[in-house]
Design an enzyme around this catalytic site. Sequence first.
Site, mmCIF file in Angstrom:
data_model
loop_
_atom_site.group_PDB
_atom_site.id
_atom_site.type_symbol
_atom_site.label_atom_id
_atom_site.label_comp_id
_atom_site.label_asym_id
_atom_site.label_seq_id
_atom_site.Cartn_x
_atom_site.Cartn_y
_atom_site.Cartn_z
ATOM 1 C CB CYS A 277 23.865 74.721 -12.827
ATOM 2 S SG CYS A 277 23.002 75.899 -13.867
ATOM 3 N NE ARG B 153 17.667 77.029 -16.432
ATOM 4 C CZ ARG B 153 16.752 77.532 -17.243
ATOM 5 N NH1 ARG B 153 15.471 77.390 -16.949
ATOM 6 N NH2 ARG B 153 17.093 78.172 -18.334
ATOM 7 C CG LEU B 154 22.862 80.965 -11.826
ATOM 8 C CD1 LEU B 154 22.015 81.784 -10.855
ATOM 9 C CD2 LEU B 154 24.335 81.159 -11.529
ATOM 10 C CG ASN C 26 27.857 73.542 -13.232
ATOM 11 O OD1 ASN C 26 27.498 74.698 -13.382
ATOM 12 N ND2 ASN C 26 28.886 73.211 -12.468
#
Length: 200
Positions: free
Chosen positions: A1, A47-48, A73
Amino acid sequence: CGIVGFVSKSKQENILHEMLEIQSYRGPDDKGFFLDEASGVHLGHNRLSIQDLSLHGHQPFISDCEKYIIVFNGEVYNFNDIRQELIVLGYKFISSSDTEVILYSYKEWGIRCIDKFIGMFAFSILDKVDNKLILVRDRAGVKPLYYYSYGDEFLFSSEVKSFHKYPNFKKELNKNILPYYFQFGYIPAPHSIFKNCYKL
């Protein structure tokens, strides 16, 4: 992120978008923004999705009382244990994310909550109760976090290049740290290549 933020009394959502866009590869699954007009705090998140792939994991994440907002993150590996501790204390969760656990840990224990976290992380919490903006980075510095402070300007980001999208960021070479670079092959914390720009 990827996370970004700054303090500005004027509404600057377009700049926040640009700062996020330049590091969008850090989090291609979702993007979020938050602006607190009272304090001028702008928060953004790329966002991941890893924990809680649903929309409940969207960031910036706002507490149920709307007094605490986080951009995060990383990963807190022991968040389920901390979550159970918070449930016993009466907290209710809408997601299965470590983000929500971090935020309610801060609400319950204040900054001492970080003593509980095992993981790699960088996050910022806007605490509207105490009128504070808090930046935290894991002990080993696995997750990067940079900040720029000059005059009335304060910015932070996962990557320095996001600062280049902020109009008042002064891209001045910090010549005082060049000997470090030539000696070590990198610039040690808390310094960076730019003046008034630091690694947390």
